[in-house]
Write an enzyme that holds these catalytic residues in place. Sequence first.
Site, mmCIF file in Angstrom:
data_model
loop_
_atom_site.group_PDB
_atom_site.id
_atom_site.type_symbol
_atom_site.label_atom_id
_atom_site.label_comp_id
_atom_site.label_asym_id
_atom_site.label_seq_id
_atom_site.Cartn_x
_atom_site.Cartn_y
_atom_site.Cartn_z
ATOM 1 C CE1 TYR A 138 -3.825 -2.523 0.556
ATOM 2 C CE2 TYR A 138 -4.675 -0.398 1.370
ATOM 3 C CZ TYR A 138 -4.803 -1.828 0.780
ATOM 4 O OH TYR A 138 -6.039 -2.295 0.606
ATOM 5 C CE LYS A 192 1.189 -17.579 -2.721
ATOM 6 N NZ LYS A 192 0.368 -18.622 -3.033
ATOM 7 C CG ASP A 224 -2.638 -19.974 -1.592
ATOM 8 O OD1 ASP A 224 -2.009 -20.103 -0.504
ATOM 9 O OD2 ASP A 224 -2.367 -20.746 -2.566
ATOM 10 C CG ASP A 248 -8.282 -4.519 1.704
ATOM 11 O OD1 ASP A 248 -9.171 -3.803 2.022
ATOM 12 O OD2 ASP A 248 -8.189 -4.316 0.283
ATOM 13 C CG ASP A 252 -13.992 -6.271 2.086
ATOM 14 O OD1 ASP A 252 -13.617 -5.706 3.191
ATOM 15 O OD2 ASP A 252 -14.478 -6.018 1.066
HETATM 16 C C1 IPM Z 1 -10.467 -0.861 3.682
HETATM 17 C C2 IPM Z 1 -10.653 -0.108 2.521
HETATM 18 C C3 IPM Z 1 -9.466 0.717 2.157
HETATM 19 C C4 IPM Z 1 -8.349 -0.258 2.219
HETATM 20 C C5 IPM Z 1 -9.862 1.442 0.940
HETATM 21 C C6 IPM Z 1 -10.859 2.196 0.845
HETATM 22 C C7 IPM Z 1 -8.184 2.351 0.684
HETATM 23 O O1 IPM Z 1 -10.867 -1.244 1.472
HETATM 24 O O2 IPM Z 1 -10.441 -0.085 4.925
HETATM 25 O O3 IPM Z 1 -10.595 -2.119 3.954
HETATM 26 O O4 IPM Z 1 -7.992 -1.084 1.172
HETATM 27 O O5 IPM Z 1 -7.516 -0.291 3.200
HETATM 28 MG MG MG Z 2 -10.981 -3.204 2.258
#
Ligand code: IPM
Ligand code: MG
Length: 357
Positions: A138, A192, A224, A248, A252
Amino acid sequence: MKVCVLPGDGIGPEIVGQAVRVLEALRQDGVKLEMETALLGGCAVDAAGDPYPEATRKLARQADAVLLGAVGGPQYDTLPREQRPERGLLGIRKDLGLFANLRPAVLYPELANASSLKPEVVAGLDILIVRELTGDIYFGEPRGIETRDGANGKERVGFNTMIYSESEIRRIARVSFEAAMKRNRKLCSVDKMNVLECTQLWRDVVTDEAKNYPDVALSHMLVDNAAMQLVRNPKQFDVMVTGNMFGDILSDEASMLTGSIGMLPSASLDEKGKGLYEPIHGSAPDIAGQGVANPLATILSTAMMLRYTFGLEAAAARIEAAVKKVLAQGLRTGDIHEAGMKKVGTREMGDAVIAAL
Ligand code: IPM
Ligand code: MG
């Protein structure tokens, strides 16, 4: 106790509005927060041409904690990269040194049917993902898109740098071991290392740090496989620790196990416990302004704020209990609605939580 409030874009102002009401309702309980609002993200670009303007930087640096809604929207996607709302979010994380991102994925029994997995696979699920937040690909340099000479003449190449220093890995490893000590003493580190040197170092340092935590059972998993295990048998995990990019993605994925991304709070902490608290979902431009967004993730983020930055465990637990109560009462926003439940909007949900408090 100073809180910088950043409603942001899309549904941000609506959900933060309810979270602020919840905090105000706790004033009698000694939760005496001074709240000041500022701009971050697309709204800041519109007003000041900068997704993380100087005025916001000043307020955020002075505050003990930051409460954030969400940033971003399709109207900003074509702006130059340094003016995108996401840059504001990455900017404030980096500026405040918020390297430790705690993302709990907890399944409320009332929402078992909202999960896309079978109820028996997710019943009782309670995972904590610890994501490193200020390093990795990042932020790594060099980065960019440039024209280079290739075998077929000039062409554009895009590149980023995955990089972690030993000290960055060690400090996030410590946060995750400490978290595991307060839970079931099981930590899974995700990397990884079969392909990437950067994550070989990650594995080596986490393994070394484990010497200081003999009571924690440490395991390692390739990313993975971790992605697969999260949907195959998520209850094998207690605390997971990983880098910015993998975290990240996995967070999710983990959120969906619990039925709705609209339920999950997060904390991003610095070395001293100052934190930024935000729901893990985005700004949901498709439903913004309609009063239908789920404010519970943001309300639960205020509970994390009271716990981690202000040490007000009782008040934090009260908010969490109030959320459980409104779910038990059958109140649901659209994202978690199912037949037989009472569909409510953002404000009604806030009202119900305050009543339950
Ligand atoms: C998160 C989001 C952010 C990230 C984006 C919006 C920059 O996806 O907080 O997980 O990738 O960290
Ligand atoms: Mg995110």
